[in-house]
Scaffold this active site. Structure first.
Site, PDB file in Angstrom:
ATOM      1  N   CYS A 176     -68.681 -15.258 -42.513  1.00  0.00           N
ATOM      2  CA  CYS A 176     -69.217 -16.614 -42.671  1.00  0.00           C
ATOM      3  C   CYS A 176     -70.737 -16.646 -42.754  1.00  0.00           C
ATOM      4  CB  CYS A 176     -68.729 -17.477 -41.522  1.00  0.00           C
ATOM      5  SG  CYS A 176     -67.059 -17.035 -41.017  1.00  0.00           S
ATOM      6  N   HIS A 316     -74.235 -24.223 -37.911  1.00  0.00           N
ATOM      7  CA  HIS A 316     -73.041 -23.521 -38.387  1.00  0.00           C
ATOM      8  C   HIS A 316     -71.825 -24.392 -38.041  1.00  0.00           C
ATOM      9  CE1 HIS A 316     -70.684 -20.206 -39.765  1.00  0.00           C
ATOM     10  NE2 HIS A 316     -70.138 -19.955 -38.601  1.00  0.00           N
ATOM     11  N   GLU A 327     -73.418 -21.966 -30.051  1.00  0.00           N
ATOM     12  CA  GLU A 327     -74.502 -22.355 -30.959  1.00  0.00           C
ATOM     13  C   GLU A 327     -75.423 -23.369 -30.282  1.00  0.00           C
ATOM     14  OE1 GLU A 327     -73.349 -23.928 -34.796  1.00  0.00           O
ATOM     15  OE2 GLU A 327     -75.415 -23.772 -35.552  1.00  0.00           O
ATOM     16  N   LYS A 348     -69.711 -29.115 -42.063  1.00  0.00           N
ATOM     17  CA  LYS A 348     -68.344 -28.580 -42.096  1.00  0.00           C
ATOM     18  C   LYS A 348     -67.340 -29.641 -41.665  1.00  0.00           C
ATOM     19  CE  LYS A 348     -69.184 -23.604 -41.609  1.00  0.00           C
ATOM     20  NZ  LYS A 348     -70.602 -23.487 -41.227  1.00  0.00           N
ATOM     21  N   HIS A 353     -64.911 -25.159 -44.072  1.00  0.00           N
ATOM     22  CA  HIS A 353     -65.684 -23.920 -43.968  1.00  0.00           C
ATOM     23  C   HIS A 353     -65.553 -23.144 -45.269  1.00  0.00           C
ATOM     24  CE1 HIS A 353     -67.601 -20.462 -42.525  1.00  0.00           C
ATOM     25  NE2 HIS A 353     -67.186 -20.459 -41.273  1.00  0.00           N
ATOM     26  N   PHE A 413     -67.898 -13.776 -38.263  1.00  0.00           N
ATOM     27  CA  PHE A 413     -66.944 -12.924 -37.532  1.00  0.00           C
ATOM     28  C   PHE A 413     -67.462 -11.500 -37.614  1.00  0.00           C
ATOM     29  CE2 PHE A 413     -62.301 -14.694 -37.778  1.00  0.00           C
ATOM     30  CZ  PHE A 413     -62.637 -15.660 -36.864  1.00  0.00           C
TER      31      PHE A 413
END
Lengths: 426, 421
Positions: A176, A316, A327, A348, A353, A413
């Site tokens: 991502c 994010h 975050e 998002k 995503h 990830f």
């Protein structure tokens, strides 16, 4: 003094629009692109919805679109976004030998039907597989041209070929974080002198049976099938996972003097890039946001500004428990007291995503927010989470005045953390 | 930026010394495929790493690392265990501290195929033997749940870099380049630039690939330029050959520890060589002009002339068009007087691993003083204008140039120098 890198063209194909302008307008309206999956029959999957790109026709963007019919949707989205970005930058007459491509891009759609039916033919007990029998069946079923297009370097290759871009040609895939990382490294190439301009961004679609299967198994996806448009709810206490999206975004990055001399319109300067690795776990972010906080701080330092000069953070914000909390912690580490007075939003909530393509679309939106003085909301924000206590611009776009610097975060990830800072031209 | 550690896993040897000795001896890793029965495939040869057991590469006491192998596909295991060996070779954490935030990871890794066993139960429950036919409703309700929960994580291309970073506590920049056969050389170039802009002191730079499994091999059979000359066995891959007929897939990994020179000297570690130039581009239509200019740019950064180069370590692997394209660019820059060496004859096309695995041959050659010969090069295509080195010979000059490329046109060149203190 280092070479300055500016943004002179943008293009995007997203679940809420087939251009940057359409996407930004839809986001300001709080429009969700999430709906039932139509790409395949997902009615019995744990998750039945995603944010798909709707009614997309490549022929509207490139001549002879039929040439790309064996390409994955990632490449088709990329071609359209790139065409728009290069037209926007008005690149006619520019020496293409000094222009490269850097994408954070995923694979084409894997052939689920062939692989699964082939494995089915090669197993009798559902455990052991006769590999020779599988190979026989698979080779008979596979289409070589489609298989070649699955490889991850093909999108960047097609862009270079179609638009005659002969400079460095990179593709990265750090989950991502990929397209944000692509932008950061592409800017670094321009600063170093490896190129005068780079077409940088990303393209991805994981809305296919393997993608939904994989993320469902990891329990990373929201399964809020009763009301898909409410499923992506970053920073909300009742968030249950992310929603898959798809699309592409491309930005023309250009050395400042190169852009100035040809009279290009400059959207913003890419002033800051931070990149770290969590070195912690495969899927979980470090709970103290060690890597995320450090990378935001590094991007702000790279931009040569103070943390309180950041006027907007495009988060994010995936809508997973772990990301949104860590975050938030990271933003507080990097911004200090200013974290509480800086608007932070996650688009998002509307786009889902876009995986590898997420970072670039989010940076564009942050830049347009700065230029137009209005930030898009985090929709579906209804129940505050005590662990997420910043100003997430709930549900409605907000006018902001005097924003000169914006921060955009992307975390992958595997622990790759990327933060980018864009600034108004001084 | 200097090389201070090396891990190698290849069809001809699973540590640097064995790898280099096998290259010098002309041993070929190209053999009939042993991993699975492939009587009906057109190409039944490959460069396999036979008898690989990841556990043997990990410290006996590190149970977490050994257990972690279960969550990794073979490609990922290759990349991870080779990083462990490289890091040990560079002295590891025992030999001086590296600031974790200035310790990065750059890998080349591409598509990692699913193991068919992971899908067997789900496939059995949702298929009836008809081609292309899966009962989606049954997959959603039953099949999906029969796949191992961590399935996806075994196969993501950024996992080798992720596992390597966790093992070595490398918290600096972390990227995975997925640009096909050019991937790991491009990764090396990016690490070089990051060190040059002073964001890192050290890197694990690696490449890994394993496509000799049912899904990858079936896929690649349908689009790669693979030889059908199974009868030739270990003579099948003929780089720049007059009768070249395609390549074979290989597998393996290589990981370098690369450090900024003063950081390496401060740690007091052995130095194997130095990266002194890099460039990359896209040779649209494979005309050769962009590769030639990439080569010139890399030499320019190194501050040397073509005549200073001991040998060019080529991408060539018996490809009809790509070998000719590469030869044209080499000829344009070096004329016909610089020796060209092509390790794919012994290794096969190791994909994302190829850039660094092949580069390792040149770094070892410069260090130990003897360049291996190119196997299967008795009949080089005279029209190509390249001088292929066919037997081992002493290294005569301090520099080597490595080229890697994809059939689409992504290309990269790196210039390495012998370390003379």
């Amino acid at each position: 003094m280092r070479r300055r890198v500016v943004m002179t063209g943008m293009g995007a194909v997203t679940p809420v629009g087939h251009s940057v302008a359409a996407t930004f307008a839809a986001l300001l309206e709080g429009t969700s692109g999430v709906d039932r999956i139509t790409h395949f029959d997902a009615r019995t999957f744990p998750t039945t919805f995603a944010a798909e790109v709707k009614n997309f026709d490549l022929a509207e963007f490139v001549p002879d679109a039929a040439r790309f019919k064996k390409c994955g949707s990632n490449t088709r989205f990329a071609l359209a976004a790139a065409q728009m970005a290069l037209a926007d930058a008005d690149f006619r007459g520019v020496d293409r030998g000094r222009v490269g491509v850097y994408l954070g891009a995923g694979e084409g759609s894997e052939d689920f039907d062939t692989v699964i039916s082939g494995v089915g033919m090669a197993t009798t007990d559902g455990r052991a597989v006769d590999h020779g029998a599988f190979a026989r069946a698979a080779v008979a079923m596979l289409d070589g041209e489609r298989e070649a297009e699955l490889e991850m370097n093909t999108s960047a290759g097609h862009l270079a070929d179609e638009f005659e871009l002969l400079g460095p040609n990179y593709t990265c895939l750090t989950a991502c974080a990929a397209s944000a990382q692509a932008l950061g490294e592409a800017a670094a190439m321009i600063r170093h002198g490896d190129a005068d301009a780079m077409l940088a961004g990303g393209a991805h679609s994981m809305i296919h049976p393997f993608g939904v299967t994989g993320f469902n198994l990891l329990t990373a996806l929201s399964t809020h099938n009763a009301d898909p448009k409410k499923a992506s709810r970053p920073f909300d206490l009742t968030r249950t996972g992310f929603v898959l999206g798809e699309g592409a975004g491309m930005i023309v990055l250009e050395e400042y003097e190169h852009a100035r001399k040809r009279g290009a319109t400059i959207y913003a300067e890419l002033t800051g890039y931070g990149t770290t690795g969590d070195a912690y776990r495969m899927t979980d972010p470090h709970p103290a946001a060690r890597g995320a906080g450090k990378c935001m701080a590094a991007a702000i330092a790279d931009a040569g500004i103070r943390p309180d000069q950041i006027g907007y953070v495009n988060a994010h914000g995936t809508s997973t428990q772990a990301n949104d909390e860590s975050e938030t912690t990271g933003i507080k580490m990097a911004l200090g007291a200013a974290a509480y007075t800086t608007p932070v939003s996650s688009i998002k909530s509307m786009l889902g995503h876009l995986i590898a393509a997420g970072g670039v679309v989010e940076l564009m939106v942050a830049v347009l927010a700065m230029r137009q003085g209005v930030v898009p909301p985090t929709i579906n924000y209804e129940t505050p989470d005590p662990a997420c206590d910043l100003d997430y611009v709930p549900n409605f776009a907000r006018q902001v005045a005097g924003v000169r610097h914006v921060l955009s975060n992307s975390f992958g990830f595997g622990g790759q953390n990327i933060a980018l800072v864009a600034s108004k031209m001084a | 930026m200097v090389f201070t550690g090396l891990g190698v896993l290849s069809p001809v040897g699973s540590d640097p010394a064995a790898f280099y000795a096998a290259l010098l001896a002309g041993v070929s890793g190209v053999r009939p495929i042993a991993a699975f029965a492939v009587p009906t495939l057109p190409c039944r040869l490959a460069g396999e790493v036979q008898g690989y057991d990841g556990k043997k590469f990990l410290p006996a006491g590190n149970r977490d690392a050994r257990k972690g192998l279960n969550k990794m596909a073979r490609t990922v295991q290759f990349g991870f265990t080779t990083a462990v060996k490289a890091w040990e070779d560079a002295g590891g954490p025992l030999k001086g501290q590296i600031d974790p935030f200035r310790f990065g990871v750059e890998y080349g890794c591409v598509m990692v195929a699913t193991e068919t066993e992971d899908l067997a139960a789900g496939a059995k429950a949702t298929t009836t033997g008809r081609p292309h036919s899966v009962d989606y409703a049954a997959w959603g309700t039953t099949g999906l749940g029969l796949v191992p929960p961590q399935w996806m994580l075994k196969y993501l291309p950024n996992m080798p870099a992720c596992h390597a970073s966790i093992y070595a506590d490398a918290q600096g920049p972390n990227n995975t380049i997925t640009a096909g056969d050019a991937a790991s050389l491009l990764a090396l170039g990016e690490a070089f630039r990051i060190v040059q802009r002073d964001l890192a002191d050290a890197f694990l730079v690696g490449g890994c690939d394993s496509r000799i499994n049912p899904v990858s091999y079936s896929r690649h059979t349908t689009f790669q330029e693979l030889t059908r000359r199974n009868d030739l066995g270990d003579a099948a891959v003929q780089p720049f050959g007059l009768n070249r007929s395609g390549t074979v897939l290989g597998e393996g990994a290589a990981v370098f520890v690369a450090e900024e020179l003063t950081a390496a000297q401060k740690r007091g570690v052995r130095i194997d060589g130095e990266l002194v130039g890099f460039a990359s581009g896209f040779d649209r239509g494979l005309t050769g002009t962009v590769l030639a200019s990439v080569l010139r740019s890399a030499l320019k950064e190194a501050g040397i002339a073509p005549a200073d180069v001991d040998h060019v370590n080529a991408n060539a692997g018996g490809f009809a068009r790509l070998d000719a394209w590469e030869a044209k660019a080499i000829h344009a820059v070096f004329g016909g007087t610089t020796d060209v060496y092509a390790p794919k004859a012994q290794l096969g096309a190791t994909g994302a691993a190829s850039g660094l695995l092949e580069l390792a041959a040149s770094v070892l050659a410069l260090k130990h003083g003897t360049l291996p010969g190119t196997r299967n090069a008795a009949e080089v295509d005279p029209a190509l204008g390249v001088r292929v080195v066919t037997a081992p010979r002493p290294v005569a000059k301090p520099y080597a140039v490595k080229i890697n490329a994809t059939p689409m046109g992504q290309c990269a060149a790196a210039v390495v120098r012998r370390w003379d203190s």
